[in-house]
Scaffold this active site. Structure first.
Site, PDB file in Angstrom:
ATOM      1  N   THR A 121     -13.262  63.031  51.786  1.00 19.43           N
ATOM      2  CA  THR A 121     -13.027  62.545  53.048  1.00 19.43           C
ATOM      3  C   THR A 121     -13.090  63.820  53.897  1.00 19.43           C
ATOM      4  O   THR A 121     -12.144  64.758  53.875  1.00 19.43           O
ATOM      5  CB  THR A 121     -11.971  61.722  53.419  1.00 19.43           C
ATOM      6  OG1 THR A 121     -11.798  60.688  52.243  1.00 19.43           O
ATOM      7  CG2 THR A 121     -11.795  61.490  54.631  1.00 19.43           C
ATOM      8  N   LEU A 152     -13.294  53.681  47.438  1.00 17.21           N
ATOM      9  CA  LEU A 152     -12.452  53.120  46.431  1.00 17.21           C
ATOM     10  C   LEU A 152     -10.916  52.897  46.547  1.00 17.21           C
ATOM     11  O   LEU A 152     -10.605  53.850  47.445  1.00 17.21           O
ATOM     12  CB  LEU A 152     -12.770  53.988  45.088  1.00 17.21           C
ATOM     13  CG  LEU A 152     -12.080  55.267  44.605  1.00 17.21           C
ATOM     14  CD1 LEU A 152     -10.672  55.220  44.455  1.00 17.21           C
ATOM     15  CD2 LEU A 152     -12.750  55.986  43.764  1.00 17.21           C
ATOM     16  N   LYS A 206     -15.707  56.857  57.582  1.00 16.93           N
ATOM     17  CA  LYS A 206     -14.407  56.995  56.625  1.00 16.93           C
ATOM     18  C   LYS A 206     -12.996  56.917  57.410  1.00 16.93           C
ATOM     19  O   LYS A 206     -12.095  56.127  57.039  1.00 16.93           O
ATOM     20  CB  LYS A 206     -14.785  57.931  55.792  1.00 16.93           C
ATOM     21  CG  LYS A 206     -13.712  58.220  54.892  1.00 16.93           C
ATOM     22  CD  LYS A 206     -13.540  57.388  53.573  1.00 16.93           C
ATOM     23  CE  LYS A 206     -12.344  57.218  53.134  1.00 16.93           C
ATOM     24  NZ  LYS A 206     -11.790  56.088  52.177  1.00 16.93           N
ATOM     25  N   ALA A 254       3.779  43.065  55.935  1.00 12.85           N
ATOM     26  CA  ALA A 254       5.261  44.123  56.325  1.00 12.85           C
ATOM     27  C   ALA A 254       5.422  44.710  55.023  1.00 12.85           C
ATOM     28  O   ALA A 254       5.622  43.876  54.123  1.00 12.85           O
ATOM     29  CB  ALA A 254       5.986  43.444  57.056  1.00 12.85           C
ATOM     30  N   CYS A 262      -4.394  58.620  50.884  1.00 10.63           N
ATOM     31  CA  CYS A 262      -5.460  58.513  51.919  1.00 10.63           C
ATOM     32  C   CYS A 262      -4.846  58.128  53.303  1.00 10.63           C
ATOM     33  O   CYS A 262      -5.170  58.969  54.252  1.00 10.63           O
ATOM     34  CB  CYS A 262      -6.480  57.680  51.398  1.00 10.63           C
ATOM     35  SG  CYS A 262      -7.389  58.280  50.055  1.00 10.63           S
TER      36      CYS A 262
HETATM   37  P1  NAD Z   1      -7.460  64.526  43.626  1.00 11.83           P
HETATM   38  O1  NAD Z   1      -6.194  65.332  43.949  1.00 11.83           O
HETATM   39  O2  NAD Z   1      -6.966  63.373  42.595  1.00 11.83           O
HETATM   40  O3  NAD Z   1      -8.416  65.227  42.679  1.00 11.83           O
HETATM   41  C1  NAD Z   1      -8.993  66.313  43.330  1.00 11.83           C
HETATM   42  C2  NAD Z   1      -9.625  67.479  42.216  1.00 11.83           C
HETATM   43  O4  NAD Z   1     -10.262  68.252  42.646  1.00 11.83           O
HETATM   44  C3  NAD Z   1      -8.499  67.914  41.330  1.00 11.83           C
HETATM   45  O5  NAD Z   1      -8.255  67.500  39.923  1.00 11.83           O
HETATM   46  C4  NAD Z   1      -8.557  69.418  41.677  1.00 11.83           C
HETATM   47  O6  NAD Z   1      -8.150  70.247  40.491  1.00 11.83           O
HETATM   48  C5  NAD Z   1      -9.970  69.567  41.973  1.00 11.83           C
HETATM   49  N1  NAD Z   1     -10.456  70.648  42.536  1.00 11.83           N
HETATM   50  C6  NAD Z   1      -9.847  71.323  43.706  1.00 11.83           C
HETATM   51  N2  NAD Z   1     -10.505  72.599  43.932  1.00 11.83           N
HETATM   52  C7  NAD Z   1     -11.478  72.465  43.056  1.00 11.83           C
HETATM   53  C8  NAD Z   1     -12.825  73.366  42.992  1.00 11.83           C
HETATM   54  N3  NAD Z   1     -13.033  74.319  43.875  1.00 11.83           N
HETATM   55  N4  NAD Z   1     -13.626  72.988  41.991  1.00 11.83           N
HETATM   56  C9  NAD Z   1     -13.588  71.807  41.288  1.00 11.83           C
HETATM   57  N5  NAD Z   1     -12.502  71.081  41.323  1.00 11.83           N
HETATM   58  C10 NAD Z   1     -11.564  71.436  42.350  1.00 11.83           C
HETATM   59  O7  NAD Z   1      -8.114  63.879  44.683  1.00 11.83           O
HETATM   60  P2  NAD Z   1      -8.765  62.359  44.831  1.00 11.83           P
HETATM   61  O8  NAD Z   1      -7.688  61.730  45.155  1.00 11.83           O
HETATM   62  O9  NAD Z   1      -9.808  62.177  43.774  1.00 11.83           O
HETATM   63  O10 NAD Z   1      -9.472  62.705  46.286  1.00 11.83           O
HETATM   64  C11 NAD Z   1     -10.525  63.336  46.357  1.00 11.83           C
HETATM   65  C12 NAD Z   1     -11.207  63.177  47.725  1.00 11.83           C
HETATM   66  O11 NAD Z   1     -11.714  62.038  48.063  1.00 11.83           O
HETATM   67  C13 NAD Z   1     -10.344  63.647  48.903  1.00 11.83           C
HETATM   68  O12 NAD Z   1     -11.071  63.985  50.144  1.00 11.83           O
HETATM   69  C14 NAD Z   1      -9.790  62.073  49.241  1.00 11.83           C
HETATM   70  O13 NAD Z   1      -9.337  61.901  50.590  1.00 11.83           O
HETATM   71  C15 NAD Z   1     -11.034  61.041  49.041  1.00 11.83           C
HETATM   72  N6  NAD Z   1     -10.648  59.978  48.698  1.00 11.83           N
HETATM   73  C16 NAD Z   1      -9.595  59.653  47.818  1.00 11.83           C
HETATM   74  C17 NAD Z   1      -9.587  58.155  47.523  1.00 11.83           C
HETATM   75  C18 NAD Z   1      -8.517  57.835  46.538  1.00 11.83           C
HETATM   76  O14 NAD Z   1      -8.093  56.635  46.608  1.00 11.83           O
HETATM   77  N7  NAD Z   1      -7.819  58.711  45.908  1.00 11.83           N
HETATM   78  C19 NAD Z   1     -10.271  57.369  48.082  1.00 11.83           C
HETATM   79  C20 NAD Z   1     -11.290  57.530  48.729  1.00 11.83           C
HETATM   80  C21 NAD Z   1     -11.649  58.988  49.216  1.00 11.83           C
END
Ligand code: NAD
Length: 450
Positions: A121, A152, A206, A254, A262
């Site tokens: 995001t 998701l 998003k 509520a 997120c």
């Molecule tokens: P997360 O923290 O679970 O995972 C991120 C991963 O990226 C970690 O394992 C970290 O070690 C790795 N990482 C960091 N720097 C890196 C690099 N340079 N190279 C490779 N790996 C690296 O995060 P998430 O919950 O999976 O979210 C990821 C993105 O997706 C965010 O932008 C979040 O806002 C978005 N998002 C998350 C969700 C959710 O429900 N978790 C839903 C939609 C969108």
């Protein structure tokens, strides 16, 4: 297709595994070597229903592999997916450090024309900024950056991957659009769900989606506080409001305030984006403030109902920010536990999956129990914070036996911060009931909220 996914978190792991299940050859990379070591040995570092089986199947099938160091196997992907974290910086804006680091890695490894698909995001204009960065790099090949935000829901992520409400793609070239159309075609069999647009609109979709959902929750949380103040009942208000088909029934519950990785960060990032662009995001700001206030409201409610929490022990059922996940990021349980500890209470917690993460976070400042009923022993109140199925129909007689009586000999207190219990049943068991925005004059014959 040959696909490389950067980031093995909730999004990267589900996306990579899902894409491998659609028949693609997927390599998932993460900078965290412990996470990758677990994955390579078939262990899954997060709790996400259905993901482990899917992962094992595709690992066995040779379509899914993991790496924590960059090798030649990265050179020839058709698409590189960026699924790394974008946490808030000091001003609430998204920190793009990890996203840009991945873009640099892609520029240095890609040896053939490929797409760079941004699933993280990211604020409006990030895909364009990555495109400019790649253009200024020494990459010998053409790389086109595409926005493909992830929608998701943790706890339901596998099913969301295979049956998405929509797949949003923001791309500038017809080639890129066509490639993503093909990639996601197997998910469109029961009807077209692809929203094709430009990268900037895609990035904004998003933030707008998450903020809209957060606004609904914050609005209903404010209504619940007004119910407390006026004697109205939030269940009736929700039913009456949600019956309007223009409004709909969903996301009107509520509770203790929204949490997770997120909503809190994305609402603040949207507000920050507005500030940077000279557009006041008053509604988003208000949703955030109302959410902060709801945490305080809940802490005050527990405090007042117990006539002070200092020196008392309080049990929390539910540490995860929602059921079916072990994710505690920005969980309401974190905020309530901190507030209770600051007010001099002792806190004991239980969660079916997130207990170890919660215990690690508090590092000895509270106790986490393996079994739900064991967490009740000697407590003055039980606060329900996450509506896990296993908490939905507890044995209230057992709960009563384990808890201590309240002040002035009052029965032990249950605070149902998700309004999932039938108040009359709780009262019949000889316990006190406190819901969120629930009118106690009307509890006798009303069903639970959900
Ligand atoms: P997360 O923290 O679970 O995972 C991120 C991963 O990226 C970690 O394992 C970290 O070690 C790795 N990482 C960091 N720097 C890196 C690099 N340079 N190279 C490779 N790996 C690296 O995060 P998430 O919950 O999976 O979210 C990821 C993105 O997706 C965010 O932008 C979040 O806002 C978005 N998002 C998350 C969700 C959710 O429900 N978790 C839903 C939609 C969108």
């Amino acid at each position: 297709m040959r696909l490389v996914v950067f980031g093995a978190g909730y999004v990267g792991l589900v996306t990579g595994t899902g894409l491998s299940d659609l028949g693609h050859d997927v390599l998932v990379y993460d900078i965290d070597p412990d996470k990758i070591a677990k994955l390579v040995s078939g262990r899954i570092p997060i709790y996400e229903p259905g993901l482990a089986d899917l992962m094992h199947r595709n690992m066995r099938g040779g379509r899914l592999s993991f790496a924590s160091s960059i090798a030649d196997s990265f050179n020839t992907a058709d698409a590189y997916f960026i699924a790394v974290g974008t946490p808030p910086d000091a001003e609430g804006a998204a920190d793009l450090g990890a996203v840009m680091a991945v873009a640099d890695t892609i520029a240095s490894v890609a040896k053939r024309r490929a797409l760079v698909v941004v699933k993280s995001t990211v604020p409006v204009g990030t895909c364009d900024a990555i495109q400019a960065r790649l253009a200024g790099s020494t990459s010998p090949v053409s790389l086109e950056v595409v926005s493909n935000p992830e929608f998701l829901k943790e706890g339901d992520a596998v099913s969301d991957f295979f049956k998405p409400d929509r797949v949003v793609v923001g791309a500038r070239s017809e080639d890129a659009r066509q490639m993503l159309r093909e990639l996601y075609a197997p998910l469109q069999l029961s009807g077209e769900r692809l929203v094709m647009t430009d990268p900037r609109s895609s990035e904004l979709i998003k933030y707008a989606s998450n903020t809209m959902l957060a606004i609904r929750i914050s609005f209903m949380n404010e209504m619940s506080r007004l119910c407390h103040a006026t004697g109205a009942d939030i269940h009736s208000v929700r039913l009456g409001v949600g019956a309007d088909s223009r409004i709909g029934k969903k996301f009107l519950y509520a509770g203790p305030g929204y949490g997770g990785s997120c909503f809190p960060k994305d609402v603040q990032a949207l507000a920050a984006l507005g500030r940077q662009n000279g557009v006041a995001m008053r509604v988003a700001e208000a949703a955030h403030m109302a959410n902060e206030e709801q945490s305080l409201f809940l802490a005050d409610l527990v405090d007042q109902t117990l006539e002070g929490v200092r020196g008392k022990q309080i049990t929390l059922w539910g540490c995860a920010f929602k059921p079916e996940t072990d994710d505690i990021r920005e969980s309401p349980a974190l905020r309530l536990a901190e507030a209770l500890l600051a007010r001099g209470a002792t806190v004991v917690a239980h969660d079916p999956e997130a207990g170890p993460n919660f215990a690690r976070h508090f590092d000895g400042r509270l106790t986490v129990k393996e079994r739900d009923y064991d967490a009740l022993d000697g407590s003055h109140a039980l606060v329900l914070l996450t509506e896990w199925r296993s908490y939905r129909a507890p044995n209230f007689a057992e709960v009563k036996k384990r808890l201590l009586a309240g002040p002035s000999g009052l029965p032990p207190l249950l605070v149902d911060a998700r309004n999932i219990w039938r108040p009359a049943e709780v009262l019949r068991a000889g316990l006190r009931y406190q819901g969120i925005g629930v009118s106690l004059q009307r509890v006798a014959d009303r069903p639970s909220q959900r």
